[in-house]
Design a protein around this motif. Structure first.
Motif, PDB file in Angstrom:
ATOM      1  N   MET A 127     -31.472 -34.118 -33.909  1.00  0.00           N
ATOM      2  CA  MET A 127     -30.837 -32.964 -33.274  1.00  0.00           C
ATOM      3  C   MET A 127     -31.302 -32.808 -31.832  1.00  0.00           C
ATOM      4  O   MET A 127     -30.516 -32.449 -30.948  1.00  0.00           O
ATOM      5  N   GLU A 128     -32.575 -33.092 -31.577  1.00  0.00           N
ATOM      6  CA  GLU A 128     -33.074 -32.988 -30.205  1.00  0.00           C
ATOM      7  C   GLU A 128     -32.381 -34.006 -29.310  1.00  0.00           C
ATOM      8  O   GLU A 128     -32.007 -33.702 -28.165  1.00  0.00           O
ATOM      9  N   ARG A 129     -32.171 -35.222 -29.837  1.00  0.00           N
ATOM     10  CA  ARG A 129     -31.461 -36.245 -29.057  1.00  0.00           C
ATOM     11  C   ARG A 129     -30.008 -35.835 -28.827  1.00  0.00           C
ATOM     12  O   ARG A 129     -29.438 -36.069 -27.751  1.00  0.00           O
ATOM     13  N   MET A 130     -29.406 -35.200 -29.837  1.00  0.00           N
ATOM     14  CA  MET A 130     -28.019 -34.750 -29.691  1.00  0.00           C
ATOM     15  C   MET A 130     -27.905 -33.681 -28.605  1.00  0.00           C
ATOM     16  O   MET A 130     -26.968 -33.691 -27.796  1.00  0.00           O
ATOM     17  N   ILE A 131     -28.862 -32.769 -28.557  1.00  0.00           N
ATOM     18  CA  ILE A 131     -28.838 -31.719 -27.533  1.00  0.00           C
ATOM     19  C   ILE A 131     -29.066 -32.319 -26.150  1.00  0.00           C
ATOM     20  O   ILE A 131     -28.386 -31.939 -25.178  1.00  0.00           O
ATOM     21  N   ASN A 132     -29.977 -33.267 -26.066  1.00  0.00           N
ATOM     22  CA  ASN A 132     -30.212 -33.930 -24.777  1.00  0.00           C
ATOM     23  C   ASN A 132     -28.954 -34.650 -24.312  1.00  0.00           C
ATOM     24  O   ASN A 132     -28.592 -34.613 -23.124  1.00  0.00           O
ATOM     25  N   GLY A 133     -28.282 -35.323 -25.243  1.00  0.00           N
ATOM     26  CA  GLY A 133     -27.052 -36.021 -24.899  1.00  0.00           C
ATOM     27  C   GLY A 133     -25.962 -35.069 -24.448  1.00  0.00           C
ATOM     28  O   GLY A 133     -25.220 -35.358 -23.494  1.00  0.00           O
ATOM     29  N   LEU A 134     -25.879 -33.920 -25.119  1.00  0.00           N
ATOM     30  CA  LEU A 134     -24.874 -32.929 -24.749  1.00  0.00           C
ATOM     31  C   LEU A 134     -25.162 -32.361 -23.366  1.00  0.00           C
ATOM     32  O   LEU A 134     -24.247 -32.144 -22.558  1.00  0.00           O
ATOM     33  N   GLU A 135     -26.438 -32.133 -23.091  1.00  0.00           N
ATOM     34  CA  GLU A 135     -26.821 -31.608 -21.783  1.00  0.00           C
ATOM     35  C   GLU A 135     -26.466 -32.609 -20.682  1.00  0.00           C
ATOM     36  O   GLU A 135     -25.950 -32.235 -19.611  1.00  0.00           O
ATOM     37  N   THR A 136     -26.717 -33.886 -20.924  1.00  0.00           N
ATOM     38  CA  THR A 136     -26.376 -34.918 -19.945  1.00  0.00           C
ATOM     39  C   THR A 136     -24.866 -34.997 -19.739  1.00  0.00           C
ATOM     40  O   THR A 136     -24.380 -35.117 -18.601  1.00  0.00           O
ATOM     41  N   PHE A 137     -24.129 -34.903 -20.828  1.00  0.00           N
ATOM     42  CA  PHE A 137     -22.669 -34.955 -20.741  1.00  0.00           C
ATOM     43  C   PHE A 137     -22.128 -33.812 -19.884  1.00  0.00           C
ATOM     44  O   PHE A 137     -21.246 -34.002 -19.048  1.00  0.00           O
ATOM     45  N   ILE A 138     -22.673 -32.607 -20.081  1.00  0.00           N
ATOM     46  CA  ILE A 138     -22.214 -31.443 -19.313  1.00  0.00           C
ATOM     47  C   ILE A 138     -22.511 -31.626 -17.830  1.00  0.00           C
ATOM     48  O   ILE A 138     -21.700 -31.263 -16.964  1.00  0.00           O
ATOM     49  N   SER A 139     -23.661 -32.199 -17.537  1.00  0.00           N
ATOM     50  CA  SER A 139     -24.016 -32.410 -16.122  1.00  0.00           C
ATOM     51  C   SER A 139     -23.089 -33.412 -15.449  1.00  0.00           C
ATOM     52  O   SER A 139     -22.906 -33.373 -14.218  1.00  0.00           O
ATOM     53  N   LEU A 140     -22.498 -34.314 -16.212  1.00  0.00           N
ATOM     54  CA  LEU A 140     -21.588 -35.315 -15.660  1.00  0.00           C
ATOM     55  C   LEU A 140     -20.133 -34.885 -15.739  1.00  0.00           C
ATOM     56  O   LEU A 140     -19.270 -35.517 -15.125  1.00  0.00           O
ATOM     57  N   ASP A 141     -19.862 -33.828 -16.474  1.00  0.00           N
ATOM     58  CA  ASP A 141     -18.490 -33.380 -16.715  1.00  0.00           C
ATOM     59  C   ASP A 141     -18.002 -32.514 -15.564  1.00  0.00           C
ATOM     60  O   ASP A 141     -18.743 -32.182 -14.634  1.00  0.00           O
TER      61      ASP A 141
END
Length: 253
Positions: free
Chosen positions: A111-125
């Protein structure tokens, strides 16, 4: 009548009178005895009746008691089956608990990796609803550390955040906010294909260039379409074809 005959008659009368007296006495005694026997028989019959009634009541009590014993036997047998099934369930639950503990050791880092991935995605979106989306990420990070929330609920909330981001890609949305110059404008998002803004007076419009990571001014030809798109997104106008600048090519002013 001679004297001899008179004496004889007196004697016979005396004898007869005595005999009659003796027979009446015997009769009285017999009747008294009969009455005593009758009373004794009635008393005996009462005792017999009382014994019979007591026996009948005892038999009824015995039957009721036997019925209760039979019911208790059935109930005890059922209880034994219930206890047996409960023991099986307890063993199964203990195994599931052990499995959950093992699963938690793997799912928490996931779950921590999923949140990190989501945060990275938002920064690139595209930079739409940035505050709302970043707050959602922050809330998820706090959620992971909460001790009063189950792992399953934490995982559900993470998946929910992913679902929200997925929905952004197939919806249009209009909202009011401030641009980079601090001016209040209306933003229009078309899925993840375009993010535009238009001033409240309708004279100035911009579009986000995700390749250059900056806002670019648009010529006035797009202003009317962007305003109409805002009205459509707010369900204030019927859907229609719009001429809008989409990624990756946008016409600069």
């Amino acid at each position: 009548m001679t004297h001899k005959s008179f004496v004889l008659g007196v004697v016979m009368a005396t004898l007869l009178t005595g005999q009659f007296a003796y027979s009446a006495n015997e009769l009285d005694q017999s009747m008294s005895a009969a009455k005593e026997n009758q009373s004794a028989g009635a008393a005996s019959q009462q005792k017999v009746d009382a014994l019979y009634e007591a026996k009948r009541e005892a038999l009824q009590v015995m039957r009721v008691t036997q019925a209760e014993i039979d019911q208790l036997s059935v109930y005890n047998r059922q209880l034994r089956e219930i206890i047996k099934n409960q023991d099986i369930q307890i063993s199964s639950l203990n195994k599931q608990i052990n499995d959950i503990e093992s699963t938690q050791q793997g799912i928490m880092p996931l779950m921590e990796r999923m949140i990190n991935g989501l945060e990275t995605f938002i920064s690139l979106d595209l930079p739409f609803l940035i505050d709302e989306r970043e707050q959602r990420i922050s809330a998820l990070r706090s959620l992971l550390l909460a001790s009063d929330i189950t792992v399953s609920e934490k995982f559900r909330r993470v998946l929910e955040a992913y679902q929200i981001e997925i929905e952004y890609g197939r919806t249009i949305e209009a909202y009011r906010g401030e641009n980079t110059q601090g001016e209040t404008v209306d933003f229009l998002r078309i899925g993840r294909s375009a993010l535009m803004s238009i001033s409240l007076d309708g004279n100035a419009s911009q579009a986000w260039n995700n390749h250059n990571k900056q806002w670019e001014d648009l010529n006035g030809a797009y202003a009317r379409s962007i305003s109409q798109g805002v009205s459509i997104a707010r369900k204030q106008a019927a859907p229609s074809l719009l001429e809008l600048p989409l990624q990756p090519v946008m016409e600069a002013k």
